[in-house]
Design a protein around this motif. Structure first.
Motif, PDB file in Angstrom:
ATOM      1  N   TRP A  15      -9.921 -12.091  -1.461  1.00 60.44           N
ATOM      2  CA  TRP A  15      -9.644 -10.672  -1.160  1.00 60.44           C
ATOM      3  C   TRP A  15     -10.856  -9.823  -1.528  1.00 60.44           C
ATOM      4  O   TRP A  15     -11.283  -8.945  -0.774  1.00 60.44           O
ATOM      5  N   CYS A  83      -2.137  -3.106   0.509  1.00 61.63           N
ATOM      6  CA  CYS A  83      -3.457  -3.510   0.027  1.00 61.63           C
ATOM      7  C   CYS A  83      -4.074  -2.358  -0.755  1.00 61.63           C
ATOM      8  O   CYS A  83      -4.031  -1.205  -0.313  1.00 61.63           O
ATOM      9  N   ARG A  85      -7.035  -1.657  -1.090  1.00 64.62           N
ATOM     10  CA  ARG A  85      -8.236  -1.154  -0.438  1.00 64.62           C
ATOM     11  C   ARG A  85      -7.921  -0.377   0.824  1.00 64.62           C
ATOM     12  O   ARG A  85      -8.499   0.671   1.078  1.00 64.62           O
ATOM     13  N   CYS A  86      -7.001  -0.882   1.652  1.00 63.46           N
ATOM     14  CA  CYS A  86      -6.789  -0.231   2.955  1.00 63.46           C
ATOM     15  C   CYS A  86      -5.333   0.156   3.220  1.00 63.46           C
ATOM     16  O   CYS A  86      -5.051   0.840   4.198  1.00 63.46           O
ATOM     17  N   CYS A 103      -4.953  -9.873   2.847  1.00 65.74           N
ATOM     18  CA  CYS A 103      -4.781  -8.630   3.594  1.00 65.74           C
ATOM     19  C   CYS A 103      -5.165  -8.855   5.056  1.00 65.74           C
ATOM     20  O   CYS A 103      -6.262  -9.315   5.336  1.00 65.74           O
ATOM     21  N   CYS A 106      -8.373  -6.481   5.875  1.00 63.92           N
ATOM     22  CA  CYS A 106      -9.614  -6.789   5.158  1.00 63.92           C
ATOM     23  C   CYS A 106     -10.061  -8.229   5.371  1.00 63.92           C
ATOM     24  O   CYS A 106     -11.244  -8.528   5.258  1.00 63.92           O
TER      25      CYS A 106
HETATM   26 ZN   LIG Z   1      -6.844  -4.401   3.025  1.00 60.24          ZN
END
Ligand SMILES: [Zn+2]
Length: 115
Positions: A15, A83, A85-86, A103, A106
């Motif tokens: 990840w 996620c 991050r996103c 994810c 990602c």
């Molecule tokens: Zn992500």
């Protein structure tokens, strides 16, 4: 490539590296290999910093009430959760007789490797 790393560390390292676990090793670029190794080192360093004394002990804690895994995991065991991050929901796949968490945005599934 990741077979020597425990499931949790592999999922978390991939990840961080933004790579999917089914990428054939021979298709990885040098920078991508470095990113996986950096990710793995980061996960393990963080795990040990959180008070783990061995990876075996950390595994035991997965099924317990350990604080480490509650706080520090980005994908492992987080199917359907966003996620970090996103915001995409984390997916769970069966991969080499185990569950793998990643994810979908990602870590896109790789196209078939070129012959
Ligand atoms: Zn992500």
């Amino acid at each position: 490539m990741i077979s020597g790393i425990g499931n949790i560390y592999a999922d978390e390292a991939l990840w961080r590296a933004r790579l999917h676990g089914t990428r054939p090793t021979e298709t990885l670029r040098r920078a991508e290999v470095a990113a996986i190794l950096d990710g793995a080192r980061e996960v393990m360093t963080q795990a040990l910093g959180e008070g783990g004394t061995s990876f075996d002990a950390l595994y035991v804690n997965v099924n317990g009430e350990s604080g480490y895994f509650d706080r520090a995991l980005y994908v492992y065991g987080r199917e359907g959760l966003p996620c970090a991050r996103c915001g995409s929901p984390i997916r769970r796949e069966e991969f080499m007789n185990r569950s793998s968490f990643s994810c979908p945005r990602c870590q896109p599934v790789p196209r078939r490797a070129r012959p």
